[in-house]
Design a protein around this motif. Structure first.
Motif, PDB file in Angstrom:
ATOM      1  N   ALA A 122      -1.171  -7.151   7.585  1.00  0.00           N
ATOM      2  CA  ALA A 122      -0.148  -6.740   6.776  1.00  0.00           C
ATOM      3  C   ALA A 122       0.471  -5.237   6.942  1.00  0.00           C
ATOM      4  CB  ALA A 122      -0.318  -6.791   5.234  1.00  0.00           C
ATOM      5  N   SER A 123      -0.708  -4.581   7.665  1.00  0.00           N
ATOM      6  CA  SER A 123      -0.486  -2.963   7.835  1.00  0.00           C
ATOM      7  C   SER A 123      -0.537  -2.355   9.353  1.00  0.00           C
ATOM      8  CB  SER A 123      -1.418  -2.480   6.915  1.00  0.00           C
ATOM      9  OG  SER A 123      -2.908  -2.521   7.374  1.00  0.00           O
ATOM     10  N   ASP A 124      -0.549  -3.530  10.322  1.00  0.00           N
ATOM     11  CA  ASP A 124      -0.366  -3.182  11.532  1.00  0.00           C
ATOM     12  C   ASP A 124       0.848  -2.668  12.049  1.00  0.00           C
ATOM     13  OD1 ASP A 124      -0.983  -2.731  14.198  1.00  0.00           O
ATOM     14  OD2 ASP A 124      -1.656  -4.722  14.650  1.00  0.00           O
ATOM     15  N   PRO A 125       1.091  -1.200  12.306  1.00  0.00           N
ATOM     16  CA  PRO A 125       2.437  -0.781  12.575  1.00  0.00           C
ATOM     17  C   PRO A 125       3.134  -1.375  14.225  1.00  0.00           C
ATOM     18  CG  PRO A 125       0.665   0.903  12.763  1.00  0.00           C
ATOM     19  CD  PRO A 125      -0.124  -0.289  12.282  1.00  0.00           C
ATOM     20  N   LYS A 126       1.924  -1.652  14.981  1.00  0.00           N
ATOM     21  CA  LYS A 126       2.334  -2.208  16.003  1.00  0.00           C
ATOM     22  C   LYS A 126       3.070  -3.489  16.195  1.00  0.00           C
ATOM     23  CE  LYS A 126      -0.930   0.469  18.968  1.00  0.00           C
ATOM     24  NZ  LYS A 126      -2.478   0.218  18.857  1.00  0.00           N
ATOM     25  N   ARG A 127       2.401  -4.214  15.153  1.00  0.00           N
ATOM     26  CA  ARG A 127       3.118  -5.748  14.907  1.00  0.00           C
ATOM     27  C   ARG A 127       3.703  -5.870  13.679  1.00  0.00           C
ATOM     28  NH1 ARG A 127      -1.478  -5.337  17.412  1.00  0.00           N
ATOM     29  NH2 ARG A 127      -1.746  -6.002  19.764  1.00  0.00           N
ATOM     30  N   PRO A 128       4.727  -5.179  13.192  1.00  0.00           N
ATOM     31  CA  PRO A 128       5.321  -5.627  11.849  1.00  0.00           C
ATOM     32  C   PRO A 128       5.599  -6.914  11.656  1.00  0.00           C
ATOM     33  CG  PRO A 128       6.919  -4.446  13.475  1.00  0.00           C
ATOM     34  CD  PRO A 128       5.684  -4.746  14.243  1.00  0.00           C
ATOM     35  N   LEU A 129       5.410  -7.281  10.537  1.00  0.00           N
ATOM     36  CA  LEU A 129       5.810  -8.610  10.175  1.00  0.00           C
ATOM     37  C   LEU A 129       7.089  -8.709   9.343  1.00  0.00           C
ATOM     38  CD1 LEU A 129       2.221  -9.482   8.053  1.00  0.00           C
ATOM     39  CD2 LEU A 129       2.788 -10.156  10.545  1.00  0.00           C
ATOM     40  N   ASP A 130       7.704 -10.061   9.490  1.00  0.00           N
ATOM     41  CA  ASP A 130       8.865 -10.425   9.025  1.00  0.00           C
ATOM     42  C   ASP A 130       8.519 -10.686   7.564  1.00  0.00           C
ATOM     43  OD1 ASP A 130       8.362 -13.060   8.733  1.00  0.00           O
ATOM     44  OD2 ASP A 130       9.212 -13.527  10.638  1.00  0.00           O
ATOM     45  N   GLU A 131       9.522 -10.865   6.669  1.00  0.00           N
ATOM     46  CA  GLU A 131       9.540 -11.129   5.326  1.00  0.00           C
ATOM     47  C   GLU A 131       8.817 -12.335   5.025  1.00  0.00           C
ATOM     48  OE1 GLU A 131      12.833 -11.093   1.913  1.00  0.00           O
ATOM     49  OE2 GLU A 131      13.257  -9.580   3.588  1.00  0.00           O
ATOM     50  N   LEU A 132       9.111 -13.301   5.677  1.00  0.00           N
ATOM     51  CA  LEU A 132       8.402 -14.715   5.531  1.00  0.00           C
ATOM     52  C   LEU A 132       6.741 -14.533   5.818  1.00  0.00           C
ATOM     53  CD1 LEU A 132       8.686 -17.396   4.467  1.00  0.00           C
ATOM     54  CD2 LEU A 132       8.945 -17.909   6.957  1.00  0.00           C
ATOM     55  N   GLN A 133       6.471 -13.885   6.814  1.00  0.00           N
ATOM     56  CA  GLN A 133       5.065 -13.596   7.136  1.00  0.00           C
ATOM     57  C   GLN A 133       4.535 -12.629   6.067  1.00  0.00           C
ATOM     58  OE1 GLN A 133       5.849 -12.492  10.931  1.00  0.00           O
ATOM     59  NE2 GLN A 133       5.162 -13.905  12.221  1.00  0.00           N
ATOM     60  N   GLN A 134       5.159 -11.775   5.756  1.00  0.00           N
ATOM     61  CA  GLN A 134       4.405 -10.810   4.831  1.00  0.00           C
ATOM     62  C   GLN A 134       4.416 -11.557   3.556  1.00  0.00           C
ATOM     63  OE1 GLN A 134       7.184  -7.409   3.754  1.00  0.00           O
ATOM     64  NE2 GLN A 134       7.038  -6.635   5.825  1.00  0.00           N
ATOM     65  N   MET A 135       5.101 -12.581   2.945  1.00  0.00           N
ATOM     66  CA  MET A 135       4.871 -13.295   1.878  1.00  0.00           C
ATOM     67  C   MET A 135       3.774 -14.073   1.925  1.00  0.00           C
ATOM     68  SD  MET A 135       7.533 -15.766   0.221  1.00  0.00           S
ATOM     69  CE  MET A 135       6.838 -17.129   0.909  1.00  0.00           C
ATOM     70  N   ARG A 136       3.470 -14.489   3.244  1.00  0.00           N
ATOM     71  CA  ARG A 136       2.116 -15.426   3.422  1.00  0.00           C
ATOM     72  C   ARG A 136       1.037 -14.790   3.435  1.00  0.00           C
ATOM     73  NH1 ARG A 136       5.454 -19.167   7.779  1.00  0.00           N
ATOM     74  NH2 ARG A 136       6.411 -20.629   6.279  1.00  0.00           N
ATOM     75  N   VAL A 137       1.124 -13.570   3.920  1.00  0.00           N
ATOM     76  CA  VAL A 137      -0.089 -13.040   4.140  1.00  0.00           C
ATOM     77  C   VAL A 137      -0.490 -12.320   2.662  1.00  0.00           C
ATOM     78  CG1 VAL A 137      -1.174 -10.734   4.964  1.00  0.00           C
ATOM     79  CG2 VAL A 137       0.222 -11.979   6.282  1.00  0.00           C
ATOM     80  N   GLN A 138       0.513 -12.001   1.864  1.00  0.00           N
ATOM     81  CA  GLN A 138       0.244 -11.591   0.385  1.00  0.00           C
ATOM     82  C   GLN A 138      -0.501 -12.833  -0.542  1.00  0.00           C
ATOM     83  OE1 GLN A 138       0.933  -8.409  -0.537  1.00  0.00           O
ATOM     84  NE2 GLN A 138      -0.381  -9.272  -2.185  1.00  0.00           N
ATOM     85  N   ILE A 165      -2.393 -15.188   1.086  1.00  0.00           N
ATOM     86  CA  ILE A 165      -3.900 -15.164   1.388  1.00  0.00           C
ATOM     87  C   ILE A 165      -4.750 -14.160   0.603  1.00  0.00           C
ATOM     88  CG2 ILE A 165      -5.390 -14.984   3.405  1.00  0.00           C
ATOM     89  CD1 ILE A 165      -3.158 -15.837   5.301  1.00  0.00           C
ATOM     90  N   ASP A 166      -4.113 -12.995   0.632  1.00  0.00           N
ATOM     91  CA  ASP A 166      -4.733 -11.805  -0.073  1.00  0.00           C
ATOM     92  C   ASP A 166      -4.903 -12.228  -1.624  1.00  0.00           C
ATOM     93  OD1 ASP A 166      -5.423  -8.605   0.742  1.00  0.00           O
ATOM     94  OD2 ASP A 166      -4.373  -8.702  -1.179  1.00  0.00           O
ATOM     95  N   ASP A 167      -3.977 -12.423  -2.249  1.00  0.00           N
ATOM     96  CA  ASP A 167      -3.813 -12.908  -3.691  1.00  0.00           C
ATOM     97  C   ASP A 167      -5.151 -13.895  -3.984  1.00  0.00           C
ATOM     98  OD1 ASP A 167      -1.985 -10.984  -3.965  1.00  0.00           O
ATOM     99  OD2 ASP A 167      -0.426 -12.742  -4.530  1.00  0.00           O
ATOM    100  N   ALA A 168      -4.935 -14.834  -3.088  1.00  0.00           N
ATOM    101  CA  ALA A 168      -6.091 -16.164  -3.352  1.00  0.00           C
ATOM    102  C   ALA A 168      -7.425 -15.502  -3.094  1.00  0.00           C
ATOM    103  CB  ALA A 168      -5.573 -17.354  -2.327  1.00  0.00           C
TER     104      ALA A 168
END
Ligand code: ADP
Length: 261
Positions: free
Chosen positions: A61-77, A79-82
């Protein structure tokens, strides 16, 4: 001879019965300790890979070299919540098993309730603000200056209050309120956490202390074990929890604890 024989038979039967009770008790103790040790080991084994899941999801979620698009951000979130939910669940199950197997030491000390309550309220203030709920404290008489001390385990009491206050905030609405009050009572000490939130029906109220029962409120994060632990901890401190609630109107949780001395 017959009478003596019958008497001996009765004595023997009684001795066997007592032996059985002792054996059953010893077996229950060993089973309970084994369960607790197993859970402790299992929770340790589960925590290590879970921390890896959390670490890598944060890295993604926080790698500045490989920013995530909105859908990817939501999916990573997700994973983090679970993963966070699982961590809390493991901690809670561990604690519950330790309380149930009597392997958790609960202290009995004279505690100044005023500072403890103020600290709990201060800690919960950010969550209350985020939820749009007004969190207040009240102590009678004279702001708690002359309140007697309460006989309790300060760390466990803080944990119980933290749970009650965060529930009162969670199961509430924007614009709602939560009040934490303490007062001396003839038979001891009362601490009350009241809210004007969602409340409970009589049926929900009867299931409140069943482990893992969330009373259908799955839209809020939680495990459904918090109150079971609170009840056990308060009882181990020589007190009890009383609940008064009305659906749609709010709830009041009252801790009755012994006064020190
Ligand atoms: P959790 O909050 O993790 O679900 P708890 O054991 O603390 O677990 O609470 C069990 C359930 O009781 C909650 O899921 C919620 O439905 C209900 N509950 C607890 N406190 C309140 C409250 N102050 N107002 C309304 N419902 C509550």
């Amino acid at each position: 001879v017959r009478v003596r024989g019958e008497q001996l038979q009765r004595e023997l039967a009684e001795r066997i019965r007592l032996q059985d009770v002792d054996q059953a008790r010893a077996l229950a103790e060993v089973t309970s300790r084994t369960k607790s040790e197993f859970l402790s080991q299992a929770s340790h084994e589960l925590r290590t890979p879970l921390n890896a899941v959390l670490g890598f999801s944060q890295l993604l979620a926080s790698d500045p070299k490989r920013p995530l698009d909105e859908l990817q951000q939501m999916r990573v979130q997700h994973i983090d919540d679970a993963a966070r939910h699982l961590l809390v669940l493991i901690e809670d199950m561990m604690l519950l098993s330790r309380v149930e197997s009597n392997t958790l030491t609960v202290q009995s000390l004279p505690v100044q309730a005023g500072p403890l309550l103020r600290r709990c309220v201060e800690l919960a203030q950010p969550a209350a603000e985020a939820a749009g709920v007004a969190l207040r404290i009240g102590m009678t008489p004279d702001e708690g200056r002359t309140l007697p001390q309460v006989q309790a385990d300060p760390i466990r009491l803080e944990q119980v209050l933290h749970n009650l206050i965060s529930n009162a905030i969670k199961y509430n609405r924007r614009g709602g309120w939560v009040t934490v009050r303490a007062e001396a009572a003839p038979r001891g000490f009362l601490i009350e956490v009241a809210d004007n939130g969602l409340g409970m029906t009589v049926d929900q109220r009867s299931q409140l202390f069943q482990p893992f029962n969330r009373l259908g409120r799955v839209d809020q994060p939680g495990t459904g074990i918090g109150l079971v632990i609170c009840k056990q901890l308060v009882e181990r401190m020589g007190g009890r929890i009383l609940v008064d609630s009305e659906s749609g109107q709010g709830s009041r949780f009252t801790l009755e604890l012994p006064a020190a001395g």
